[in-house]
Design a protein around this motif. Structure first.
Motif, PDB file in Angstrom:
ATOM      1  N   GLU A   1       0.831  -1.211   0.000  1.00 18.95           N
ATOM      2  CA  GLU A   1       0.000   0.000   0.000  1.00 18.95           C
ATOM      3  C   GLU A   1       0.860   1.254   0.000  1.00 18.95           C
ATOM      4  O   GLU A   1       1.940   1.290   0.567  1.00 18.95           O
ATOM      5  CB  GLU A   1      -0.938   0.004   1.221  1.00 18.95           C
ATOM      6  CG  GLU A   1      -0.226   0.047   2.547  1.00 18.95           C
ATOM      7  CD  GLU A   1      -1.165  -0.089   3.747  1.00 18.95           C
ATOM      8  OE1 GLU A   1      -2.380   0.050   3.599  1.00 18.95           O
ATOM      9  OE2 GLU A   1      -0.643  -0.343   4.850  1.00 18.95           O
TER      10      GLU A   1
ATOM     11  N   GLU B   1       2.093   4.995  -2.234  1.00 19.49           N
ATOM     12  CA  GLU B   1       2.864   5.283  -3.444  1.00 19.49           C
ATOM     13  C   GLU B   1       4.341   4.926  -3.280  1.00 19.49           C
ATOM     14  O   GLU B   1       4.943   4.327  -4.179  1.00 19.49           O
ATOM     15  CB  GLU B   1       2.721   6.774  -3.779  1.00 19.49           C
ATOM     16  CG  GLU B   1       3.468   7.149  -5.033  1.00 19.49           C
ATOM     17  CD  GLU B   1       3.303   8.613  -5.404  1.00 19.49           C
ATOM     18  OE1 GLU B   1       2.398   9.282  -4.843  1.00 19.49           O
ATOM     19  OE2 GLU B   1       4.082   9.088  -6.250  1.00 19.49           O
TER      20      GLU B   1
ATOM     21  N   LEU C   1      -3.630  -3.512  -9.536  1.00 18.65           N
ATOM     22  CA  LEU C   1      -3.643  -2.318  -8.687  1.00 18.65           C
ATOM     23  C   LEU C   1      -5.082  -1.941  -8.408  1.00 18.65           C
ATOM     24  O   LEU C   1      -5.971  -2.186  -9.229  1.00 18.65           O
ATOM     25  CB  LEU C   1      -2.987  -1.142  -9.420  1.00 18.65           C
ATOM     26  CG  LEU C   1      -1.603  -0.647  -8.984  1.00 18.65           C
ATOM     27  CD1 LEU C   1      -0.598  -1.769  -8.986  1.00 18.65           C
ATOM     28  CD2 LEU C   1      -1.138   0.487  -9.877  1.00 18.65           C
TER      29      LEU C   1
ATOM     30  N   LEU D   1      -6.881   1.647  -7.342  1.00 19.85           N
ATOM     31  CA  LEU D   1      -6.594   3.072  -7.154  1.00 19.85           C
ATOM     32  C   LEU D   1      -7.859   3.863  -6.878  1.00 19.85           C
ATOM     33  O   LEU D   1      -8.905   3.605  -7.472  1.00 19.85           O
ATOM     34  CB  LEU D   1      -6.018   3.670  -8.451  1.00 19.85           C
ATOM     35  CG  LEU D   1      -4.597   3.406  -8.851  1.00 19.85           C
ATOM     36  CD1 LEU D   1      -4.267   4.300 -10.043  1.00 19.85           C
ATOM     37  CD2 LEU D   1      -3.668   3.714  -7.714  1.00 19.85           C
TER      38      LEU D   1
ATOM     39  N   ARG E   1      -6.573   9.668  -7.737  1.00 19.77           N
ATOM     40  CA  ARG E   1      -5.115   9.539  -7.837  1.00 19.77           C
ATOM     41  C   ARG E   1      -4.642   9.063  -9.212  1.00 19.77           C
ATOM     42  O   ARG E   1      -3.438   8.945  -9.446  1.00 19.77           O
ATOM     43  CB  ARG E   1      -4.613   8.581  -6.757  1.00 19.77           C
ATOM     44  CG  ARG E   1      -4.976   9.057  -5.347  1.00 19.77           C
ATOM     45  CD  ARG E   1      -3.886   8.809  -4.365  1.00 19.77           C
ATOM     46  NE  ARG E   1      -2.617   9.417  -4.762  1.00 19.77           N
ATOM     47  CZ  ARG E   1      -1.464   9.126  -4.177  1.00 19.77           C
ATOM     48  NH1 ARG E   1      -1.418   8.244  -3.204  1.00 19.77           N
ATOM     49  NH2 ARG E   1      -0.342   9.705  -4.584  1.00 19.77           N
TER      50      ARG E   1
ATOM     51  N   LEU F   1      -0.654   9.420 -10.662  1.00 15.02           N
ATOM     52  CA  LEU F   1       0.128   8.178 -10.645  1.00 15.02           C
ATOM     53  C   LEU F   1       0.283   7.559 -12.035  1.00 15.02           C
ATOM     54  O   LEU F   1       0.622   6.391 -12.168  1.00 15.02           O
ATOM     55  CB  LEU F   1      -0.513   7.172  -9.687  1.00 15.02           C
ATOM     56  CG  LEU F   1      -0.502   7.592  -8.208  1.00 15.02           C
ATOM     57  CD1 LEU F   1      -1.302   6.608  -7.374  1.00 15.02           C
ATOM     58  CD2 LEU F   1       0.931   7.675  -7.677  1.00 15.02           C
TER      59      LEU F   1
ATOM     60  N   ILE G   1      -4.056   3.894  -2.765  1.00 15.15           N
ATOM     61  CA  ILE G   1      -3.406   3.008  -3.733  1.00 15.15           C
ATOM     62  C   ILE G   1      -2.970   1.709  -3.065  1.00 15.15           C
ATOM     63  O   ILE G   1      -2.328   1.710  -2.015  1.00 15.15           O
ATOM     64  CB  ILE G   1      -2.202   3.701  -4.428  1.00 15.15           C
ATOM     65  CG1 ILE G   1      -1.443   2.721  -5.325  1.00 15.15           C
ATOM     66  CG2 ILE G   1      -1.263   4.358  -3.422  1.00 15.15           C
ATOM     67  CD1 ILE G   1      -0.464   3.401  -6.269  1.00 15.15           C
TER      68      ILE G   1
END
Lengths: 267, 267
Positions: free
Chosen positions: A34, A36, A53, A55, A59, A63, A96
């Motif tokens: 978890e 970034e 992933l 998200l 974000r 990202l 994320i």
């Protein structure tokens, strides 16, 4: 491959449901990472396969470059904050998450045989606290430790919280688990490592220790410490403390010892 | 003086009610200490006045010697586990709490003037995380630091969680708060301390640093670090790290630096 998720019960995102309960039950050779910073570390490590992933939609834009690092075709599930929190079971402030495959752990002797001639290894014995295991991996990565060996009682470095506390260090430093403490120490000795056990009752003072070309630092849990029979047959080292005060935290002790072994003016 | 409490709303134990909310609001010059280890440290420090204890009845017998250390007449409130949890607002696994008076903090120059000729001081700048402040106090106590100075942004070391993480170190090492960062540094310089700022961008390598007879180690928060204008006018020191990896935790860094300054082979 961006996939919008609007239903928290969508079967596609099954792996992300009720994260905390799954933390306890295990994930059948998968783990969750978890945030970034940790995700960027994960994507730089070829030995891990990122399966997907999840998200927060807020974000996605910021990202974009991170998404570009995924293997083609890797699903990137996008949900709004409310749906994401409902999937996961608590508020995911970082917005994320990733699911990756746990690597198959090599036998201890195979891992040790892969290390350079000059090497520094950390051995964890009976460390059942995820904060401490994560903290030690953070220090191990910071000081360029070549590998970490775990006994059977030490908790999983790929547990979500351990990875987070390690700031990704648990993904950087190769590790494996030994079948027993004896097997762990035996493999180190066979591979020409000098084994140093860090203990408040250690006979030598850390600041006087000169590392060998291959050194292994063994760490035990606060409180019980390393097993007596292990201390009896290894070189033991202590960090002297002021006024009989309670021992240092084990992660802090590992940082002090690794700093000394890699950068100390050993002379 | 043992006093049985059966009603969670009893006005005698008002100071123990809803501990977590009070943590945030403050306690009008009082603080809460929890757990046997911390309480034993507290009772050894004459500068603190313990006003009362709250004990789970199951622990009265095993803590008899600790109760004997209190000033005569100090109330010791006894409750069963259920009543105790209702008073405090969450389960108190350790079964022992104390309320003590916060000491009046001396002016920085007065505290520094009270230190021995050879002295080591830690300065905390902008450290708003209780775990880190507690961890640094634990290390400061372990390495015999003589005093800690706090700026206005650093959180209260006598916050319940900071004391717990410090394992009582926050009660052992004398501290005070400076009116500003400038005033903090000025007082150190006036008292003949060499000021060393620990920073990932520091010019010197920690392992090469030789401490002066009076040394002050300044620590800043992870992320922002110490203010640039402070770094520009002090001696800056770094702990080199492997492969550009994220910096060490600030509490761990403090342990590494204090170990080097007190026990390193400086030469």
């Amino acid at each position: 491959m961006l996939i919008a998720i609007t239903d928290p019960d969508d079967l596609q995102i099954e792996a992300y449901r009720v994260v905390r309960e799954r933390d306890l039950l295990g994930r059948q050779h998968r783990f969750i990472a978890e945030g970034e910073v940790v995700l960027r570390v994960l994507l730089q490590q070829p030995r891990f396969e990122v399966e997907s992933l999840l998200l927060s939609e807020s974000r996605v834009e910021s990202l974009g470059d991170l998404i570009g690092l995924l293997s083609p075709g890797t699903p990137v599930y996008i949900a709004n904050r409310q749906v994401m929190d409902a999937i996961v079971g608590f508020p995911i402030h970082r917005g994320i998450l990733a699911v990756a495959k746990s690597p198959v752990l090599p036998p201890v002797d195979v891992l040790l045989a892969s290390l350079p001639e000059e090497a520094l290894v950390v051995g964890m014995i009976g460390l059942a606290n995820h904060d401490n295991v994560g903290g030690i991996f953070r220090n191990a990565a910071a000081f360029g430790v070549n590998a970490v060996l775990l006994d059977q009682e030490t908790c999983d470095p790929l547990y979500r919280k351990a990875i987070r506390v390690s700031v990704g260090g648990a993904l950087v430093v190769p590790f494996t688990r030994a079948p027993s403490v004896d097997a762990l120490v035996h493999a180190l000795t066979e591979a020409s490592f000098e084994v140093i056990a860090l203990s408040p009752s250690g006979e030598e003072t850390l600041s006087k220790v000169q590392p060998s070309r291959r050194t292994a630092l063994l760490l035990g849990a606060e409180g019980p410490g390393l097993p007596q029979d292990l201390l009896a047959r290894t070189r033991t080292v202590s960090i002297p403390m002021s006024g009989g005060f309670d021992s240092l935290n084990v992660a802090t002790s590992s940082g002090i010892a690794l700093h000394h072994l890699t950068q100390g003016n050993n002379g």
